[in-house]
Design a protein around this motif. Structure first.
Motif, PDB file in Angstrom:
ATOM      1  N   ARG A  50       0.829  -1.217   0.000  1.00 15.12           N
ATOM      2  CA  ARG A  50       0.000   0.000   0.000  1.00 15.12           C
ATOM      3  C   ARG A  50       0.858   1.259   0.000  1.00 15.12           C
ATOM      4  N   ASP A  51       1.869   1.263  -0.829  1.00 17.22           N
ATOM      5  CA  ASP A  51       2.790   2.385  -1.010  1.00 17.22           C
ATOM      6  C   ASP A  51       3.602   2.719   0.245  1.00 17.22           C
ATOM      7  N   VAL A  52       3.716   1.759   1.159  1.00 15.59           N
ATOM      8  CA  VAL A  52       4.537   1.936   2.356  1.00 15.59           C
ATOM      9  C   VAL A  52       5.668   0.920   2.299  1.00 15.59           C
ATOM     10  N   LEU A  53       6.896   1.428   2.363  1.00 20.42           N
ATOM     11  CA  LEU A  53       8.077   0.572   2.329  1.00 20.42           C
ATOM     12  C   LEU A  53       8.413   0.149   3.746  1.00 20.42           C
ATOM     13  N   ARG A  54       8.583  -1.157   3.946  1.00 25.60           N
ATOM     14  CA  ARG A  54       8.991  -1.691   5.245  1.00 25.60           C
ATOM     15  C   ARG A  54      10.469  -2.076   5.138  1.00 25.60           C
ATOM     16  N   VAL A  55      11.272  -1.564   6.091  1.00 28.74           N
ATOM     17  CA  VAL A  55      12.711  -1.777   6.065  1.00 28.74           C
ATOM     18  C   VAL A  55      13.148  -2.338   7.420  1.00 28.74           C
ATOM     19  N   ALA A  56      13.895  -3.436   7.383  1.00 27.25           N
ATOM     20  CA  ALA A  56      14.470  -4.014   8.596  1.00 27.25           C
ATOM     21  C   ALA A  56      15.804  -3.341   8.863  1.00 27.25           C
ATOM     22  N   THR A  57      16.072  -3.057  10.141  1.00 25.82           N
ATOM     23  CA  THR A  57      17.337  -2.442  10.525  1.00 25.82           C
ATOM     24  C   THR A  57      18.072  -3.342  11.508  1.00 25.82           C
ATOM     25  N   SER A  58      19.375  -3.171  11.577  1.00 20.99           N
ATOM     26  CA  SER A  58      20.186  -4.028  12.443  1.00 20.99           C
ATOM     27  C   SER A  58      20.018  -3.705  13.921  1.00 20.99           C
ATOM     28  N   SER A  59      19.526  -2.517  14.253  1.00 17.83           N
ATOM     29  CA  SER A  59      19.314  -2.162  15.658  1.00 17.83           C
ATOM     30  C   SER A  59      18.205  -1.125  15.755  1.00 17.83           C
ATOM     31  N   ALA A  60      17.701  -0.952  16.971  1.00 20.90           N
ATOM     32  CA  ALA A  60      16.651   0.037  17.211  1.00 20.90           C
ATOM     33  C   ALA A  60      17.188   1.458  17.001  1.00 20.90           C
ATOM     34  N   ALA A  61      18.464   1.662  17.287  1.00 20.51           N
ATOM     35  CA  ALA A  61      19.073   2.985  17.085  1.00 20.51           C
ATOM     36  C   ALA A  61      19.054   3.363  15.604  1.00 20.51           C
ATOM     37  N   TRP A  62      19.384   2.398  14.739  1.00 20.04           N
ATOM     38  CA  TRP A  62      19.323   2.663  13.293  1.00 20.04           C
ATOM     39  C   TRP A  62      17.890   2.970  12.872  1.00 20.04           C
ATOM     40  N   ALA A  63      16.929   2.230  13.385  1.00 19.41           N
ATOM     41  CA  ALA A  63      15.521   2.459  13.032  1.00 19.41           C
ATOM     42  C   ALA A  63      15.099   3.870  13.436  1.00 19.41           C
ATOM     43  N   GLN A  64      15.465   4.295  14.635  1.00 20.42           N
ATOM     44  CA  GLN A  64      15.076   5.616  15.108  1.00 20.42           C
ATOM     45  C   GLN A  64      15.741   6.722  14.287  1.00 20.42           C
ATOM     46  N   ASN A  65      17.039   6.598  14.030  1.00 20.94           N
ATOM     47  CA  ASN A  65      17.743   7.630  13.262  1.00 20.94           C
ATOM     48  C   ASN A  65      17.208   7.739  11.838  1.00 20.94           C
ATOM     49  N   LEU A  66      16.924   6.605  11.231  1.00 18.22           N
ATOM     50  CA  LEU A  66      16.411   6.647   9.862  1.00 18.22           C
ATOM     51  C   LEU A  66      14.973   7.162   9.805  1.00 18.22           C
ATOM     52  N   THR A  67      14.214   6.977  10.866  1.00 15.80           N
ATOM     53  CA  THR A  67      12.849   7.510  10.910  1.00 15.80           C
ATOM     54  C   THR A  67      12.879   9.031  10.812  1.00 15.80           C
ATOM     55  N   PHE A  68      13.896   9.648  11.424  1.00 15.77           N
ATOM     56  CA  PHE A  68      14.006  11.102  11.365  1.00 15.77           C
ATOM     57  C   PHE A  68      14.313  11.608   9.955  1.00 15.77           C
ATOM     58  N   THR A  69      14.964  10.797   9.132  1.00  9.68           N
ATOM     59  CA  THR A  69      15.333  11.228   7.772  1.00  9.68           C
ATOM     60  C   THR A  69      14.447  10.588   6.695  1.00  9.68           C
ATOM     61  N   ARG A  70      13.324  10.011   7.094  1.00  8.35           N
ATOM     62  CA  ARG A  70      12.532   9.255   6.118  1.00  8.35           C
ATOM     63  C   ARG A  70      11.932  10.137   5.023  1.00  8.35           C
ATOM     64  N   GLN A  71      11.582  11.389   5.323  1.00  2.00           N
ATOM     65  CA  GLN A  71      11.002  12.256   4.288  1.00  2.00           C
ATOM     66  C   GLN A  71      12.017  12.519   3.168  1.00  2.00           C
ATOM     67  N   LYS A  72      13.265  12.731   3.564  1.00  3.19           N
ATOM     68  CA  LYS A  72      14.319  12.950   2.572  1.00  3.19           C
ATOM     69  C   LYS A  72      14.539  11.683   1.741  1.00  3.19           C
ATOM     70  N   LEU A  73      14.499  10.517   2.410  1.00  2.00           N
ATOM     71  CA  LEU A  73      14.662   9.249   1.697  1.00  2.00           C
ATOM     72  C   LEU A  73      13.500   8.997   0.741  1.00  2.00           C
ATOM     73  N   ILE A  74      12.285   9.341   1.147  1.00  2.33           N
ATOM     74  CA  ILE A  74      11.114   9.146   0.281  1.00  2.33           C
ATOM     75  C   ILE A  74      11.276   9.968  -0.997  1.00  2.33           C
ATOM     76  N   LEU A  75      11.726  11.203  -0.856  1.00  2.00           N
ATOM     77  CA  LEU A  75      11.921  12.049  -2.035  1.00  2.00           C
ATOM     78  C   LEU A  75      12.954  11.452  -2.989  1.00  2.00           C
ATOM     79  N   LYS A  76      14.080  10.995  -2.435  1.00  4.06           N
ATOM     80  CA  LYS A  76      15.126  10.399  -3.274  1.00  4.06           C
ATOM     81  C   LYS A  76      14.641   9.118  -3.946  1.00  4.06           C
ATOM     82  N   LEU A  77      13.938   8.278  -3.185  1.00  2.37           N
ATOM     83  CA  LEU A  77      13.454   7.007  -3.749  1.00  2.37           C
ATOM     84  C   LEU A  77      12.380   7.235  -4.802  1.00  2.37           C
ATOM     85  N   ASN A  78      11.510   8.207  -4.585  1.00  2.00           N
ATOM     86  CA  ASN A  78      10.427   8.457  -5.547  1.00  2.00           C
ATOM     87  C   ASN A  78      10.959   8.941  -6.895  1.00  2.00           C
ATOM     88  N   GLU A  79      12.164   9.532  -6.900  1.00  2.00           N
ATOM     89  CA  GLU A  79      12.788   9.923  -8.171  1.00  2.00           C
ATOM     90  C   GLU A  79      13.178   8.691  -8.993  1.00  2.00           C
TER      91      GLU A  79
END
Length: 181
Positions: A50-79
């Motif tokens: 449903r247009d939501v990408l699920r990504v597994a991370t090696s640790s909870a710290a990686w998951a939290q840090n990447l959550t903060f940058t997800r809007q920037k990642l969405i823009l790059k991926l949508n290109e």
């Protein structure tokens, strides 16, 4: 009937395969390029639902840090993707179910283990008579272990009887070796 050149036919086929290409397959191809090699080493895209990408991370710290940058990642991926993503969810769930091949575990034969002392010198009939009652079975086992330990060298630290293999490998018994770790 008109004849088309081979190049025209190949161009049409190439366009059709790009149109039919699954968004997730395309994402897997460009993931490391978009997020970088360091992040790619600690993440693994799992699915798009449903247009939501699920990504597994090696640790909870990686998951939290990447959550903060997800809007920037969405823009790059949508290109790069044929269908745009609405969101990305990062979680440690799914990281352990790794598609990487697992290393085969080595099997150690009992005789090759450092704690191996040797077989008890008892007949098969003798062991069957002790298995009916748990107390007598334990008493028999204790006597056999006591006989075995009388001929063993002593650990230099705790003075307990120790199999020779353990002394050769660790210079002490396994319990003393574990305490040193």
């Amino acid at each position: 009937m008109s004849f088309n050149s081979v190049n025209d036919i190949l161009n049409v086929l190439e366009q059709q395969t790009q149109w039919q290409e699954q968004p997730f397959q395309r994402l897997l191809q460009c993931w490391a390029e978009v997020v970088g090699t360091v992040v790619a080493a600690h993440t693994r895209p799992l699915s798009i639902q449903r247009d939501v990408l699920r990504v597994a991370t090696s640790s909870a710290a990686w998951a939290q840090n990447l959550t903060f940058t997800r809007q920037k990642l969405i823009l790059k991926l949508n290109e790069k993707l044929p269908t745009p993503l609405a969101d990305i969810r990062f979680s440690t769930a799914g990281w352990q179910s790794s598609p990487e091949p697992e290393k085969p575990q080595l099997t150690v034969l009992p005789r090759e283990h450092p704690s191996y002392v040797g077989d008890a010198s008892s007949s098969p009939d003798d062991t069957k008579s002790h298995t009916t009652n748990p107390n007598t079975a334990f008493e028999h086992w204790a006597k056999v272990m006591q006989k075995r330990s009388h001929s063993l060298p002593l650990c230099p630290q705790c003075q307990c009887p120790t199999p020779p293999g353990e002394l050769q490998r660790w210079q002490v018994c396994s319990l003393c070796a574990a305490k040193q770790l």
